[in-house]
Motif scaffolding. Structure first.
Motif, mmCIF file in Angstrom:
data_model
loop_
_atom_site.group_PDB
_atom_site.id
_atom_site.type_symbol
_atom_site.label_atom_id
_atom_site.label_comp_id
_atom_site.label_asym_id
_atom_site.label_seq_id
_atom_site.Cartn_x
_atom_site.Cartn_y
_atom_site.Cartn_z
ATOM 1 N N HIS A 136 41.784 36.957 31.333
ATOM 2 C CA HIS A 136 41.701 37.734 32.068
ATOM 3 C C HIS A 136 40.821 37.765 33.116
ATOM 4 O O HIS A 136 41.155 38.899 34.189
ATOM 5 C CB HIS A 136 42.976 38.953 31.747
ATOM 6 N N ALA A 137 39.452 37.269 32.719
ATOM 7 C CA ALA A 137 38.324 37.870 33.285
ATOM 8 C C ALA A 137 38.324 37.387 34.847
ATOM 9 O O ALA A 137 37.319 37.378 35.656
ATOM 10 C CB ALA A 137 36.859 37.514 32.584
ATOM 11 N N ALA A 138 39.095 36.449 35.174
ATOM 12 C CA ALA A 138 39.325 35.909 36.618
ATOM 13 C C ALA A 138 39.945 36.619 37.671
ATOM 14 O O ALA A 138 40.285 35.688 38.417
ATOM 15 C CB ALA A 138 39.267 34.082 36.717
ATOM 16 N N GLN A 139 40.770 38.018 37.727
ATOM 17 C CA GLN A 139 41.341 38.468 38.084
ATOM 18 C C GLN A 139 40.622 38.569 39.361
ATOM 19 O O GLN A 139 41.210 38.662 40.507
ATOM 20 C CB GLN A 139 41.035 39.955 37.845
ATOM 21 N N ASP A 143 42.395 37.009 43.475
ATOM 22 C CA ASP A 143 42.522 38.697 43.887
ATOM 23 C C ASP A 143 42.426 38.002 45.192
ATOM 24 O O ASP A 143 43.051 37.238 45.888
ATOM 25 C CB ASP A 143 41.711 39.715 44.122
ATOM 26 N N LEU A 144 41.066 36.709 44.816
ATOM 27 C CA LEU A 144 41.035 35.993 46.245
ATOM 28 C C LEU A 144 42.247 34.915 46.830
ATOM 29 O O LEU A 144 42.324 34.604 47.595
ATOM 30 C CB LEU A 144 39.545 35.502 45.776
ATOM 31 N N VAL A 145 42.311 34.027 45.599
ATOM 32 C CA VAL A 145 43.138 33.341 45.974
ATOM 33 C C VAL A 145 44.515 33.520 46.340
ATOM 34 O O VAL A 145 44.745 32.791 47.485
ATOM 35 C CB VAL A 145 43.616 32.409 44.925
ATOM 36 N N ASN A 146 45.025 34.991 46.372
ATOM 37 C CA ASN A 146 45.967 35.236 46.626
ATOM 38 C C ASN A 146 46.054 35.776 48.074
ATOM 39 O O ASN A 146 46.497 35.956 49.271
ATOM 40 C CB ASN A 146 46.407 36.466 46.323
ATOM 41 N N GLY A 162 54.663 34.998 45.587
ATOM 42 C CA GLY A 162 54.191 35.372 46.633
ATOM 43 C C GLY A 162 52.840 36.072 45.011
ATOM 44 O O GLY A 162 51.644 36.515 46.315
ATOM 45 N N ARG A 163 52.237 35.899 43.958
ATOM 46 C CA ARG A 163 50.892 36.058 44.024
ATOM 47 C C ARG A 163 50.470 34.905 42.872
ATOM 48 O O ARG A 163 51.924 34.362 42.098
ATOM 49 C CB ARG A 163 51.048 37.511 43.348
ATOM 50 N N ILE A 164 49.796 34.430 42.357
ATOM 51 C CA ILE A 164 49.064 33.730 41.671
ATOM 52 C C ILE A 164 48.039 34.078 40.519
ATOM 53 O O ILE A 164 47.183 34.940 40.774
ATOM 54 C CB ILE A 164 47.781 32.631 42.647
ATOM 55 N N ALA A 231 38.721 27.598 51.855
ATOM 56 C CA ALA A 231 38.173 29.348 52.417
ATOM 57 C C ALA A 231 37.946 29.773 51.041
ATOM 58 O O ALA A 231 38.034 30.655 51.757
ATOM 59 C CB ALA A 231 39.275 29.155 53.248
ATOM 60 N N LEU A 232 38.167 29.843 50.295
ATOM 61 C CA LEU A 232 37.835 30.306 48.625
ATOM 62 C C LEU A 232 36.727 30.278 48.870
ATOM 63 O O LEU A 232 35.925 31.132 48.609
ATOM 64 C CB LEU A 232 38.797 29.491 47.609
#
Length: 560
Positions: A136-139, A143-146, A162-164, A231-232
């Motif tokens: 889960h260290a990629a939260q 957040d950016l992906v979403n 609505g959320r990845i 864009a990411l």
């Protein structure tokens, strides 16, 4: 297929291999009726790598969860031959092999399939290892992906509630790029472990529609666009084209035949059919006979995954995904889940149970879990005065936020361990009720509820779920649901059954109405569930950011 066996022979056998969080198991299954003939388990030497890399003294960052790919190969070398030996099975009778994997468990590899952590000089680089589902260290990356997807109005976002999740492929890959760009550049492939192990078995790279859809944001025949990826991060623009894109294979299809090397590992004949890879929960649907619309399956173990087929396509908040053909061809497959269930019970039993309880359990000849369950079962609903939030590993559905953490409200100096244990069990049941409500409120009916996984063996836990959900629970007929499901897919890949539906009818097993709700307890749980919902929305939907602030403080302290 080996020349001396036949797909139509009633004595023919298939092997299912289930790669879990801490171990892998193999089960040999008869294709005619699903009889389980032999089983073996191999525990991973390295387990979950969360504190230090093998041979390293340096601590890993918080929320890291890695694995060793050699542990996966050892399952092939050890568990498969032992399962055959346990059943007294001539390997020549085996016509197919199927696998399932925890997901999203994903790894960087070379163009030839070698994991980067096995290359010279890279064993000390954390991002060279497979990232387990509960990494889960990629939260921040999630957040950016979403955020970028919402800003751009990406149409695929609604398919994921609505959320990845930070557990899925894109957030984990973006973390590698940001934190170790040199290693990211060396990765020719970013591949689910389910597809990687099939590659090891048959020598052919494949990508299955299940992980591509649920974990890789593949929808309506397309991946996220290059413009979105740029864009990411401009360096991420070619991620799909360079590392991810590959023709997708249907579930139940034949990926290839065992190579000579894999045949030597497993003791099976070279050329034995290998089924397309799959995910543990999704493959279990065939074993539990939950492949028709409206039949929800909860695979309950360290975490819980909820999967269901439907002929209805709808936007369901907080879903892990809805994918065409994602569970069986021809239907929309929905997935939701809870990141911590059995893990939460285990954490409490291991760290918060007095020594006297362990002594009492030993005297009775039961586990600490069984003792806590027996003591907790004696209490009336609500007698502990507690309500907990089941977020010790974050929230997968419906909030999709792994920066959340667990809460226990209502404790006093009189609170006993079994009462807290019961509140934690109830919290996970409330979490499941929240997921079911999200489906039905969105116009996707849940007509049937079936449970599978290790927790099915605990009647105390199952009764609480039946009471909280106010509906009967069916129970899978096998203790090896994922492995049997993988074997069922192997039977289809080998031609023993025409499709997954037919194979499920012949080889699956379910006990209808195994656990039934008590109306009085169900009424009492309605009041507790209302309090759970109040706390759920307060801490998870903007009433307070206290849990996020605590997570930030913890991470900053750990990094200092």
């Amino acid at each position: 297929m080996p020349e001396n066996v036949s797909a139509n022979n009633p004595s023919s056998v298939v092997v299912g291999i289930d790669f879990g969080t801490l171990s892998g198991r193999a089960v040999a299954v008869r294709v005619s009726d699903g009889a389980e003939l032999g089983t073996a388990v191999h525990h991973y030497e390295h387990g979950v790598i969360s504190e230090r890399l093998p041979g390293s003294a340096e601590r890993l960052p918080p929320d890291t969860a890695l694995q060793s790919p050699e542990d996966y190969r050892e399952v092939l070398r050890r568990a498969v031959p032992k399962a055959l030996a346990a059943g007294g099975i001539d390997p020549a009778r085996v016509i197919g092999v199927g696998i399932d994997f925890t997901a999203c468990t994903v790894l960087p590899a070379t163009v030839g399939g070698t994991p980067l952590c096995e290359l010279p000089g890279l064993a000390g680089r954390p991002h060279a290892y497979p990232k387990l589902w509960k990494h889960h260290a990629a939260q921040p990356e999630a957040d950016l992906v979403n955020a970028v997807a919402r800003e751009r109005g990406e149409p695929w976002l609604a398919r994921y509630g609505g959320r990845i999740s930070s557990e899925w492929q894109f957030a984990k890959a973006l973390q590698v790029l940001r934190e170790d760009p040199e290693l990211y550049d060396r990765a020719d492939r970013w591949i689910e472990a389910a597809d990687w192990i099939v590659w090891q078995l048959c020598g052919s790279e494949t990508r299955n529609v299940c992980t591509a859809g649920y974990k890789g944001i593949h929808q309506d025949g397309a991946w996220p666009s290059r413009d979105y990826l740029a864009a990411l991060d401009p360096r991420f623009a070619d991620f799909v084209a360079d590392k991810l894109a590959h023709p997708l294979s249907q579930l139940g299809g034949r990926a290839g035949g065992l190579t000579a090397e894999a045949a030597a590992w497993t003791g099976l004949p070279e050329g034995t059919a290998v089924a397309v890879g799959n995910v543990d929960a999704h493959v279990t649907a065939a074993a539990a006979q939950t492949v028709a619309p409206g039949q929800m399956l909860a695979v309950m173990g360290t975490s819980t995954c909820h999967v269901m087929n439907s002929d209805v396509l709808a936007d369901v908040p907080g879903m892990c995904g809805v994918v065409r053909d994602g569970i069986v061809p021809g239907l929309w497959g929905y997935e939701a889940g809870q990141s911590g269930v059995g893990d939460i019970f285990g954490w409490f039993a291991d760290t918060h149970t007095p020594a006297g309880y362990a002594d009492e359990a030993a005297e009775r000849g039961v586990s600490v879990h069984e003792l806590l369950s027996a003591k907790a079962a004696e209490e009336p609903v609500g007698g502990h005065g507690l309500v907990a939030l089941d977020w010790h590993s974050g929230n997968r559905s419906v909030l999709v936020d792994h920066d959340l953490s667990g809460v226990i409200a209502g404790m006093t100096l009189a609170t006993r361990p079994e009462e807290v244990y019961r509140a934690l069990v109830e919290a996970t049941a409330f979490g499941t009720r929240t997921i079911v409500a999200a489906f039905e409120d969105s116009g996707v009916p849940v007509t049937d509820f079936t449970v599978a996984g290790g927790l099915v063996r605990n009647p105390f836990v199952m009764q609480i779920y039946a009471d909280v959900l106010r509906r009967p629970l069916n129970a899978i007929g096998s203790d090896q649901g994922p492995a049997v499901g993988a074997a069922i897919h192997a039977a289809v890949a080998a031609g023993a059954h025409p499709d997954i539906h037919a194979a499920s009818r012949a080889m699956g097993e379910v006990r209808r109405g195994a656990f039934r709700p008590d109306p009085t307890r169900a009424d009492a749980y309605d009041e507790l569930y209302a309090i759970y919902t109040d706390l759920h929305d307060h801490f998870g939907r903007g009433g307070s950011d206290a849990l996020h602030r605590l997570r930030r403080i913890r991470n900053e302290a750990a990094a200092s």
